[in-house]
Design an enzyme around this catalytic site. Sequence first.
Site, PDB file in Angstrom:
ATOM      1  N   VAL A  54      -4.298   7.648  -0.666  1.00  0.00           N
ATOM      2  CA  VAL A  54      -4.311   7.477   0.791  1.00  0.00           C
ATOM      3  C   VAL A  54      -3.154   8.215   1.453  1.00  0.00           C
ATOM      4  O   VAL A  54      -3.172   8.433   2.667  1.00  0.00           O
ATOM      5  CB  VAL A  54      -4.284   5.986   1.195  1.00  0.00           C
ATOM      6  CG1 VAL A  54      -5.556   5.284   0.737  1.00  0.00           C
ATOM      7  CG2 VAL A  54      -3.036   5.279   0.684  1.00  0.00           C
ATOM      8  N   SER A  62       1.669  -7.703   5.425  1.00  0.00           N
ATOM      9  CA  SER A  62       2.403  -8.564   4.496  1.00  0.00           C
ATOM     10  C   SER A  62       3.253  -9.557   5.260  1.00  0.00           C
ATOM     11  O   SER A  62       3.731  -9.276   6.366  1.00  0.00           O
ATOM     12  CB  SER A  62       3.312  -7.724   3.601  1.00  0.00           C
ATOM     13  OG  SER A  62       4.160  -8.541   2.815  1.00  0.00           O
ATOM     14  N   TYR A  71       9.903  -1.933   1.277  1.00  0.00           N
ATOM     15  CA  TYR A  71       8.547  -2.475   1.375  1.00  0.00           C
ATOM     16  C   TYR A  71       8.368  -3.214   2.699  1.00  0.00           C
ATOM     17  O   TYR A  71       7.352  -3.035   3.392  1.00  0.00           O
ATOM     18  CB  TYR A  71       8.287  -3.417   0.198  1.00  0.00           C
ATOM     19  CG  TYR A  71       6.917  -4.055   0.211  1.00  0.00           C
ATOM     20  CD1 TYR A  71       5.811  -3.374  -0.273  1.00  0.00           C
ATOM     21  CD2 TYR A  71       6.729  -5.348   0.704  1.00  0.00           C
ATOM     22  CE1 TYR A  71       4.549  -3.959  -0.263  1.00  0.00           C
ATOM     23  CE2 TYR A  71       5.469  -5.936   0.714  1.00  0.00           C
ATOM     24  CZ  TYR A  71       4.389  -5.236   0.231  1.00  0.00           C
ATOM     25  OH  TYR A  71       3.139  -5.804   0.256  1.00  0.00           O
ATOM     26  N   ALA A  81       9.933  -2.730   5.466  1.00  0.00           N
ATOM     27  CA  ALA A  81       9.884  -1.752   6.552  1.00  0.00           C
ATOM     28  C   ALA A  81       8.521  -1.090   6.639  1.00  0.00           C
ATOM     29  O   ALA A  81       7.976  -0.893   7.736  1.00  0.00           O
ATOM     30  CB  ALA A  81      10.968  -0.695   6.352  1.00  0.00           C
ATOM     31  N   SER A  82       7.956  -0.756   5.501  1.00  0.00           N
ATOM     32  CA  SER A  82       6.647  -0.083   5.520  1.00  0.00           C
ATOM     33  C   SER A  82       5.569  -0.994   6.086  1.00  0.00           C
ATOM     34  O   SER A  82       4.715  -0.568   6.866  1.00  0.00           O
ATOM     35  CB  SER A  82       6.271   0.387   4.112  1.00  0.00           C
ATOM     36  OG  SER A  82       5.957  -0.699   3.246  1.00  0.00           O
ATOM     37  N   LYS A  83       5.613  -2.265   5.717  1.00  0.00           N
ATOM     38  CA  LYS A  83       4.595  -3.197   6.208  1.00  0.00           C
ATOM     39  C   LYS A  83       4.852  -3.585   7.664  1.00  0.00           C
ATOM     40  O   LYS A  83       3.904  -3.858   8.420  1.00  0.00           O
ATOM     41  CB  LYS A  83       4.551  -4.440   5.318  1.00  0.00           C
ATOM     42  CG  LYS A  83       3.977  -4.174   3.932  1.00  0.00           C
ATOM     43  CD  LYS A  83       2.522  -3.713   4.002  1.00  0.00           C
ATOM     44  CE  LYS A  83       1.890  -3.604   2.627  1.00  0.00           C
ATOM     45  NZ  LYS A  83       0.444  -3.257   2.694  1.00  0.00           N
ATOM     46  N   ILE A 122       0.127 -13.705  -3.173  1.00  0.00           N
ATOM     47  CA  ILE A 122      -1.243 -13.782  -3.683  1.00  0.00           C
ATOM     48  C   ILE A 122      -1.235 -13.383  -5.158  1.00  0.00           C
ATOM     49  O   ILE A 122      -0.494 -12.481  -5.556  1.00  0.00           O
ATOM     50  CB  ILE A 122      -2.173 -12.856  -2.881  1.00  0.00           C
ATOM     51  CG1 ILE A 122      -2.029 -13.111  -1.368  1.00  0.00           C
ATOM     52  CG2 ILE A 122      -3.621 -13.029  -3.317  1.00  0.00           C
ATOM     53  CD1 ILE A 122      -2.371 -14.517  -0.921  1.00  0.00           C
TER      54      ILE A 122
END
Length: 255
Positions: free
Chosen positions: A57, A151, A164, A166-168, A197
């Site tokens: 992606v 998230s 992570y 920051a990306s979400k 999860i």
Amino acid sequence: MIEDKTAFVTGAASGIGAAVCALFAQQGARVVALDHSPWTGGGDDADVASLRLRADVADPDGVRAAFAEAERELGSIDIVVHAAGVDDPVIKDLAFEQTSSRRPVLTLPAIGGEQWRRMQAVNLDGTFFVLQAATELMVPRQRGAIVLIGSEAAVHGLAGLPHYSASKGGVHALMRSAAKELAPQGIRVNAIAPGVIDTPMSRRSHAIFQDAVPAPLGRLGQPVEVAKVALFLVSDLASYVVGEVINVDGGRLAC
């Protein structure tokens, strides 16, 4: 709810993406399953997809080509669920070592430029490329529903995985902007913020992430529980829901 519709699902080989594919197929949708990992057969990627595609992606040309192939094979795409994403096992291990030795979590100095860029390239850039490709196909038809998997880390941050988080966080912000642009075009965009999860990614998180804020329900979430919320969001049951982030976290955000 989604019978005879075509759903394009990324991150489809395992975890939440695989659960979405299985549930949507059960509901009568034609499922396009996209993943960067090779399709090996059996397990989570068992025979539920009408079409399986492979692409990263983070590669905009690969994403656009996958959408074009899906349309050629199955006709117009009605639904997109973008579940593809990566974490950072190396930094997770560092955070676990720090807490195991009763030290404060401090991973910021250890995150290299390549680690930062890969996280943003897949989790945030990849979301943009999927949104863009979906938009190009859906806008002329003036209809569609898109769900992005964000998230809980984007909601309250996460010590030990700042890149992570920051990306979400970017995914959530991008969703809200896209929702405002696309709603007048007949396209609803929403997001889901899962808690912990039970997926291969979460299993790499060690006890620090699973036990830091126990869910009031007293257990981990299951991928199908996220998939059910995605099904609601893409169905007519959510026809007036736009630009929302739905927390699926067993109550962790309430703690």
